[in-house]
Design a protein around this motif. Structure first.
Motif: not given
Length: 248
Positions: A112-141
């Protein structure tokens, strides 16, 4: 300090016993590697801890909360999933959502986080696994390794007490295994408490401070990697490790 305690966990399907009186105590920061032959109940064990399957009986204690696993409310189930996250063998990502949305969905609707807070956490975690540049990719890609890294980021974004990994490398091409192993190793170094089912013995030795050997729905033996893998006293474990070594 005990973080997670499982007592007398039992599960059967069609009168066939899958888990037989499993007991396990995990301290904060422990990394438990679960090894054993196929069909021994390892995956079922994880799914019952996370209530993806419902145990016949047993109790689970975590964060000063004790649950009777034979009678769990929907509210308790949702609470438990916020504290015990899971990374799946087949990734289990939402196919119609981007990598970024796969992470934010659980934060918005589960925590139940707001979208802005959720977006910040998502970007942080994507960065941790070196996947921030793939944030807009779908699983099939994404490759299997990339999808698994998204799965790891989705789990860590919840800031769970415990993360369960079900054979996190088994569906990956050999050259992609290393990146996922490195990600999990880093989590271990950061103090994340984890239970990891794996068929990779070298991986188990690398990340775990405790190894449990599963056989016929029971924990046959538990100890340090040195005790269970390097110097097993149990003949059944010796036979298993010899077979695994031959299969390489």
């Amino acid at each position: 300090m005990t973080l997670l305690k499982i007592d007398h966990l039992k599960k059967s399907f069609n009168k066939k016993t899958i888990l037989e009186d499993v007991n396990l105590e995990i301290n904060k920061g422990d990394v438990i590697a679960v090894i054993g032959p196929s069909g021994s109940g390892k995956t079922t064990f994880l799914k019952n801890i996370n209530l993806l399957e419902h145990p016949d009986s047993g109790t689970l204690s975590i964060e000063d909360k004790k649950l009777d696993l034979s009678h769990v409310s929907t509210q308790d189930e949702l609470w438990l999933r916020r504290h015990i996250a899971m990374v799946f063998q087949n990734y289990a990502l939402f196919k119609n959502k981007t990598a970024f949305e796969n992470i934010t969905t659980g934060l918005i609707y589960g925590k139940h986080l707001d979208k802005k807070e959720a977006a910040k956490i998502a970007e942080e975690e994507l960065k941790q696994v070196n996947m921030l540049d793939k944030k807009d990719f779908y699983p099939s890609q994404l490759s299997g390794g990339q999808q698994q890294r998204i799965g790891i980021a989705r789990a860590t974004a919840l800031k769970p007490s415990v993360i369960l990994f079900d054979e996190p490398t088994s569906a990956l091409d050999p050259e992609l295994v290393g990146t996922v192993v490195d990600d999990i190793d880093q989590l271990a170094k950061n103090g994340q408490t984890m239970i990891v089912v794996t068929h990779l013995i070298s991986f188990a030795k690398r990340i775990a401070n405790k190894v449990i050997f599963f056989e016929d729905g029971e924990i046959l033996s538990a100890g340090t990697p040195e005790e269970i893998i390097d110097n097993p006293k149990n003949d059944r474990i010796k036979k298993f490790l010899e077979a695994v070594s031959r299969d390489k």
